[in-house]
Design a protein around this motif. Sequence first.
Motif, PDB file in Angstrom:
ATOM      1  N   ARG A 261      -5.039  15.678   7.827  1.00  0.00           N
ATOM      2  CA  ARG A 261      -4.921  15.627   6.364  1.00  0.00           C
ATOM      3  C   ARG A 261      -3.618  16.282   5.920  1.00  0.00           C
ATOM      4  O   ARG A 261      -2.894  15.752   5.063  1.00  0.00           O
ATOM      5  CB  ARG A 261      -6.123  16.329   5.726  1.00  0.00           C
ATOM      6  CG  ARG A 261      -6.206  16.157   4.218  1.00  0.00           C
ATOM      7  CD  ARG A 261      -7.391  16.884   3.627  1.00  0.00           C
ATOM      8  NE  ARG A 261      -8.647  16.456   4.234  1.00  0.00           N
ATOM      9  CZ  ARG A 261      -9.460  17.259   4.903  1.00  0.00           C
ATOM     10  NH1 ARG A 261      -9.145  18.531   5.067  1.00  0.00           N
ATOM     11  NH2 ARG A 261     -10.583  16.799   5.400  1.00  0.00           N
ATOM     12  N   LEU A 262      -3.293  17.416   6.533  1.00  0.00           N
ATOM     13  CA  LEU A 262      -2.050  18.105   6.205  1.00  0.00           C
ATOM     14  C   LEU A 262      -0.839  17.272   6.610  1.00  0.00           C
ATOM     15  O   LEU A 262       0.150  17.178   5.861  1.00  0.00           O
ATOM     16  CB  LEU A 262      -2.007  19.460   6.906  1.00  0.00           C
ATOM     17  CG  LEU A 262      -0.717  20.289   6.722  1.00  0.00           C
ATOM     18  CD1 LEU A 262      -0.496  20.607   5.252  1.00  0.00           C
ATOM     19  CD2 LEU A 262      -0.787  21.562   7.554  1.00  0.00           C
ATOM     20  N   ALA A 263      -0.917  16.642   7.785  1.00  0.00           N
ATOM     21  CA  ALA A 263       0.202  15.822   8.254  1.00  0.00           C
ATOM     22  C   ALA A 263       0.466  14.661   7.303  1.00  0.00           C
ATOM     23  O   ALA A 263       1.624  14.354   6.988  1.00  0.00           O
ATOM     24  CB  ALA A 263      -0.089  15.301   9.659  1.00  0.00           C
TER      25      ALA A 263
ATOM     26  N   LEU B 173       0.859  -1.184   0.000  1.00  0.00           N
ATOM     27  CA  LEU B 173       0.000   0.000   0.000  1.00  0.00           C
ATOM     28  C   LEU B 173       0.899   1.239   0.000  1.00  0.00           C
ATOM     29  O   LEU B 173       0.875   2.050   0.931  1.00  0.00           O
ATOM     30  CB  LEU B 173      -0.912   0.014   1.235  1.00  0.00           C
ATOM     31  CG  LEU B 173      -1.934  -1.122   1.387  1.00  0.00           C
ATOM     32  CD1 LEU B 173      -2.582  -1.066   2.766  1.00  0.00           C
ATOM     33  CD2 LEU B 173      -2.995  -1.046   0.287  1.00  0.00           C
ATOM     34  N   ALA B 174       1.708   1.371  -1.024  1.00  0.00           N
ATOM     35  CA  ALA B 174       2.701   2.441  -1.069  1.00  0.00           C
ATOM     36  C   ALA B 174       2.035   3.809  -1.091  1.00  0.00           C
ATOM     37  O   ALA B 174       0.898   3.973  -1.548  1.00  0.00           O
ATOM     38  CB  ALA B 174       3.597   2.271  -2.288  1.00  0.00           C
ATOM     39  N   GLY B 175       2.759   4.789  -0.607  1.00  0.00           N
ATOM     40  CA  GLY B 175       2.272   6.162  -0.613  1.00  0.00           C
ATOM     41  C   GLY B 175       2.737   6.906   0.618  1.00  0.00           C
ATOM     42  O   GLY B 175       3.401   7.930   0.518  1.00  0.00           O
TER      43      GLY B 175
ATOM     44  N   ASP C  53      -0.218   3.051   8.127  1.00  0.00           N
ATOM     45  CA  ASP C  53      -0.517   4.473   7.986  1.00  0.00           C
ATOM     46  C   ASP C  53      -1.140   4.792   6.635  1.00  0.00           C
ATOM     47  O   ASP C  53      -1.018   5.928   6.136  1.00  0.00           O
ATOM     48  CB  ASP C  53       0.756   5.301   8.174  1.00  0.00           C
ATOM     49  CG  ASP C  53       1.148   5.424   9.639  1.00  0.00           C
ATOM     50  OD1 ASP C  53       0.454   4.843  10.488  1.00  0.00           O
ATOM     51  OD2 ASP C  53       2.158   6.085   9.928  1.00  0.00           O
ATOM     52  N   ALA C  54      -1.810   3.825   6.029  1.00  0.00           N
ATOM     53  CA  ALA C  54      -2.535   4.113   4.791  1.00  0.00           C
ATOM     54  C   ALA C  54      -3.570   5.197   5.035  1.00  0.00           C
ATOM     55  O   ALA C  54      -3.858   6.018   4.158  1.00  0.00           O
ATOM     56  CB  ALA C  54      -3.204   2.840   4.263  1.00  0.00           C
TER      57      ALA C  54
ATOM     58  N   ALA D  34       4.002  12.021   3.166  1.00  0.00           N
ATOM     59  CA  ALA D  34       3.841  11.002   2.128  1.00  0.00           C
ATOM     60  C   ALA D  34       4.908  11.132   1.052  1.00  0.00           C
ATOM     61  O   ALA D  34       5.253  12.238   0.628  1.00  0.00           O
ATOM     62  CB  ALA D  34       2.456  11.100   1.502  1.00  0.00           C
ATOM     63  N   THR D  35       5.412   9.995   0.590  1.00  0.00           N
ATOM     64  CA  THR D  35       6.317  10.016  -0.556  1.00  0.00           C
ATOM     65  C   THR D  35       5.533  10.072  -1.867  1.00  0.00           C
ATOM     66  O   THR D  35       6.056  10.514  -2.884  1.00  0.00           O
ATOM     67  CB  THR D  35       7.219   8.766  -0.565  1.00  0.00           C
ATOM     68  OG1 THR D  35       6.402   7.587  -0.561  1.00  0.00           O
ATOM     69  CG2 THR D  35       8.128   8.754   0.654  1.00  0.00           C
TER      70      THR D  35
END
Length: 236
Positions: free
Chosen positions: A194-196, A151-153, A175-176, A201-202
Amino acid sequence: MRPLGGPEMVCHCLIVQTGDGLTLVDTGIGVGAFLGFTMTTGAALDVSETMPARLRALGYDLGDVRDIVLTHLDVDHAGALRHFPRARVHLHAAELEAALRPPSAGERSRYRPVQWEHGPSWVTYGEAGEPWLGLEARPLDGVDGVALVPLAGHSRGHSGVAVRDGDGWLLHAGDAYYVRGELADPPRCPPHLRLAQWSVATDHRSRLANVRRLSELPPGVRVFSAHDAQELAAFA
């Protein structure tokens, strides 16, 4: 964890009985201060709530842990690795590569080499897998009923961990997402969280796409994230 202006958050880990030993899904922060992390998250470090203490309270020895499966290598998910020096550590190959050879300044600051200075026995998994309920899964080597679900991101090799639970599945989504409302239609998330998520996120677009996939999983999968306190309380 009590981030400024936000809801109380937790580090939700699993202890799974597998064969003649135990498998952990994430390890939590562990014993020992990570000052920068605790200051920014407002983490309350209660030793009795760490993974080593929880295992002992349940009557286990730390040596009973044969395998550890990591959603990713951030300190709140892998900070206690050093307490289990003999365990095999399963994770996505892209996550280990990013931690050992960080390709960006942000990744150099997010990973803490002290967590793995004992030289873990790494077991890594690449892109090849098998279909699993609209996602893909990599069954773990030598651990029945547990699989890595990329679940990359949030990070380059971030993954969920699927655990067979009777006729269904538990899916630790790491942390998805941070709060349950993100799986709703329309998604709901406090603005500061949402900002965090965007800031760390990569690949934020891939993260959002994976959240949508998680929201579409069938009823036989009990999905939960690492940090939603209400999701953790639902297991009590």
